[in-house]
Design an enzyme around this catalytic site. Sequence first.
Site, mmCIF file in Angstrom:
data_model
loop_
_atom_site.group_PDB
_atom_site.id
_atom_site.type_symbol
_atom_site.label_atom_id
_atom_site.label_comp_id
_atom_site.label_asym_id
_atom_site.label_seq_id
_atom_site.Cartn_x
_atom_site.Cartn_y
_atom_site.Cartn_z
ATOM 1 N N CYS A 286 -2.080 3.837 1.532
ATOM 2 C CA CYS A 286 -2.990 4.301 0.489
ATOM 3 C C CYS A 286 -3.860 3.186 -0.065
ATOM 4 O O CYS A 286 -4.840 3.435 -0.747
ATOM 5 C CB CYS A 286 -2.193 4.944 -0.643
ATOM 6 S SG CYS A 286 -1.245 6.381 -0.105
ATOM 7 N N GLN B 5 10.271 7.463 2.265
ATOM 8 C CA GLN B 5 10.545 6.522 3.353
ATOM 9 C C GLN B 5 11.995 6.582 3.810
ATOM 10 O O GLN B 5 12.313 6.177 4.935
ATOM 11 C CB GLN B 5 10.196 5.089 2.924
ATOM 12 C CG GLN B 5 8.711 4.840 2.725
ATOM 13 C CD GLN B 5 7.905 4.921 4.006
ATOM 14 O OE1 GLN B 5 8.439 4.842 5.112
ATOM 15 N NE2 GLN B 5 6.599 5.079 3.882
#
Length: 383
Positions: free
Chosen positions: A327, A179
């Site tokens: 996810c 990220q």
Amino acid sequence: MNRIYLDHAASTPMHPEVAQTMMDIMTGQFGNASSVHGFGRDAKRTVSAARDAVAASLGCKPEEIIFTSGGTESDNLALFGTATADGRTSGHIITTAIEHHAVLHACAELENAGYEVTFVPVNSFGRINPADIAAAIRPDTFLISMMYVNNEVGVIQPIHEVGQLAREHGIVFHVDAVQAYGHTQIDCQSLPVDLLSVSGHKINGPQGIGALYIRQGIRIQPLMHGGLQEKKRRAGTENIAGIAGLAKAATLASTSIEERWAHDMTLRQTLLKELENALGTDAFVINGDPEHFLPNMLNISFLDIGTETMLMNLDMEGIAAASGSACTSGSLELSHVLQAMDLSEDVLNSAIRFSFGLGNTTEEMEYTAKKIETIWKRLRTRY
């Protein structure tokens, strides 16, 4: 209906220049980089040039970069590869309670195999205290794995401090920078890290491609066996188009970090200002650290309105947001990150993650705030 994509932390739209780079490869270059003929040498040159570009974006040597299928494989290779290097079969690992499941689930598997893992807690802002890492270190600790930026609340972690601790104790330090990559400057030569994972589809590159930085001298046991690719560290024919796309995206991202930061901060501030004007400051809570954060991610709890209810209503208005990690957002489970932050039940049950990037505008933020106001008022009248 306007369609607004505010889920860039899950996956980003591909940059047009990246798409063109990949199309050029897919339509004009099909050789195997391991072949010795001209077609193979062309492919090899593409891979080498891409490795140079990704290394430049991370401030490291090209030979310290290996290409993978993405962040999950990079994380797994870092953890399992370090755990089993040189025949090791046991030992102690330190990680945190807020890691991506690519790390948490890998650690669970290592526990099943006989390794011991300590999961260090975070404060209510979602940030690690380096003193807790120091307290967890044991004589048999061989690996510390920690994310640079949390994927749900955007909190920047104290990587430098933890890295220094690892160096002082001779412990391998892995950083999940999926990220952070492309949003903050990363220089592996000055950063005290040994392993660092990145992914293409978080920086306007293709899905299914990533990289792992392995500092020279760090030993890794391969997960995949077969050919001699990636200096025997990751067997398999190279994804030439994906690798070229990652390199182009890395170059574009690393050379425009300041502009991206400013753009994302403007979007963030616009959305927050419009929400405050529409709902008032008592209607929502910002989850995360008020000082150490990336501006492209904003986690907000709209009190008294359930996460799934808000997400469904936003989607019906053409606005894509998320409840947390891509996810796990398909499930109804509460965020393990927010739970680790020990937030109240009403905050936990109403959290929404907005993440900004390429293509988003301030007008979209204003539109989103208005739609949230409409949804909020409509749903509040039902209770």
